[in-house]
Every structure is written in C-alpha cells, then in structure tokens.
Write an enzyme that holds these catalytic residues in place. Structure first.
Site, PDB file in Angstrom:
ATOM      1  N   GLU A   1       0.625  -1.165  -0.011  1.00 61.50           N
ATOM      2  CA  GLU A   1       0.083  -0.052   0.223  1.00 61.50           C
ATOM      3  C   GLU A   1       0.469   1.595   0.006  1.00 61.50           C
ATOM      4  OE1 GLU A   1      -3.737  -2.060   2.221  1.00 61.50           O
ATOM      5  OE2 GLU A   1      -3.035  -0.735   3.154  1.00 61.50           O
TER       6      GLU A   1
ATOM      7  N   GLU B   1      -1.339  -9.979  -5.988  1.00 59.93           N
ATOM      8  CA  GLU B   1      -1.555 -10.726  -7.908  1.00 59.93           C
ATOM      9  C   GLU B   1      -0.249 -10.548  -8.923  1.00 59.93           C
ATOM     10  OE1 GLU B   1      -5.343 -11.158  -5.079  1.00 59.93           O
ATOM     11  OE2 GLU B   1      -4.062 -10.036  -5.363  1.00 59.93           O
TER      12      GLU B   1
END
Length: 160
Positions: A64, A75
C-alpha cells in the site's frame, strides 16, 4: 433479442488441509508472504504464490501507499515479478489468501477486477489457463480452472 447464459464451475475444498500436497505447499507460501504485506491503511493483507512451469515459485504481497492508487495488489506483484524474471515461463497455478487485521476472513476472497485483468493478460499470452486457488484466513478454498470462470468476458489484445 436473445438471452445469453454463462455458467462457471469451481471446486470447493473445506480447508487448506484438504488440498493436494503440492497445492497445500503453494498456499502455505502464500500465507507466509501474506503476513509480510505492507497494509498500514486497509489492514487487509493478501499473499499470492505462483507456480511456474519451470518449477519456480514466485511470491507477492500487497504493497500500500498513502497515495492509494500507487499501491499494488499481491497478485499483480507476483505476476509482474514472474513476467520480469521468467518471461518465457508459463504460470501453472496461483494460490491467493487474504486476511484482515481487524476481523476474521472466513470466506474465500477472489482477486479484484484489476488483478483479474492482469491474470487474463497472462493466460492470453501463454495460451493456457491458470488454475486459481483462493481462500480467506480460515475456511473453504475455491479452485477455478481458469480466469475465464472469474471474468467470462475477458478483454484482450484482439479488441485493440
């Protein structure tokens, strides 16, 4: 006018313990990398482990950023790393796990839309499906034989 019906098929396992040994090992790697995610804002940690046709395993966790669009999902971290380091390798399968720091995730958590599109790109590129296993912190694991189950109307280079 006509109706179009789309049917998808998933395999459901009661837990990680019910997976085959090789997939269980891959999921355990995804769980371990999930715990290393950088998720100070959402408190939602995701881990991904890819098994390549050359036998290598590539890992990713969500990263993040205070400028939200600058972060990246687990992913895509794993897929882009595989594409950068092993550009000729095919992704055989991927294991995804998600957990929250604030509550227990007891349902299988599928990839988000952006990750689905990135997985689609690699399925199209390698001309073969990618098995996708996904779970929460506890509980069932779902298996999809291809991203086409999660994204039946895939957008690819043929539309460009």
């Amino acid at each position: 006018m006509k109706d179009i019906s789309i049917t998808t098929k998933f395999t459901a396992f009661d837990s990680v313990a019910d997976l085959s040994d090789d997939i269980k090992s891959l999921m355990l790697e995804a769980i371990a990398i999930r715990k290393k995610a950088y998720a100070p804002y959402s408190k939602f940690r995701v881990g991904a482990a890819l098994l390549l046709d050359n036998g290598k395993v590539v890992l990713g966790s969500n990263q993040e950023n205070a400028a939200y669009p600058s972060g990246l999902c687990a992913e895509r971290v794993a897929i882009f790393q595989a594409g950068a380091v092993y550009p000729e390798a095919k992704i055989i399968c991927m294991a995804i796990t998600a957990a929250s720091d604030t509550n227990t995730t007891a349902a299988p958590i599928p990839p988000c839309g952006a990750c689905r599109q990135s997985i689609a790109e690699y399925e199209f590129k390698q001309e073969s499906p990618i098995e996708i296993y996904f779970t929460g912190e506890i509980g069932a694991v779902y298996k999809s034989d291809s991203l086409k189950n999660l994204l039946p109307f895939m957008f690819d280079k043929n539309f460009l």
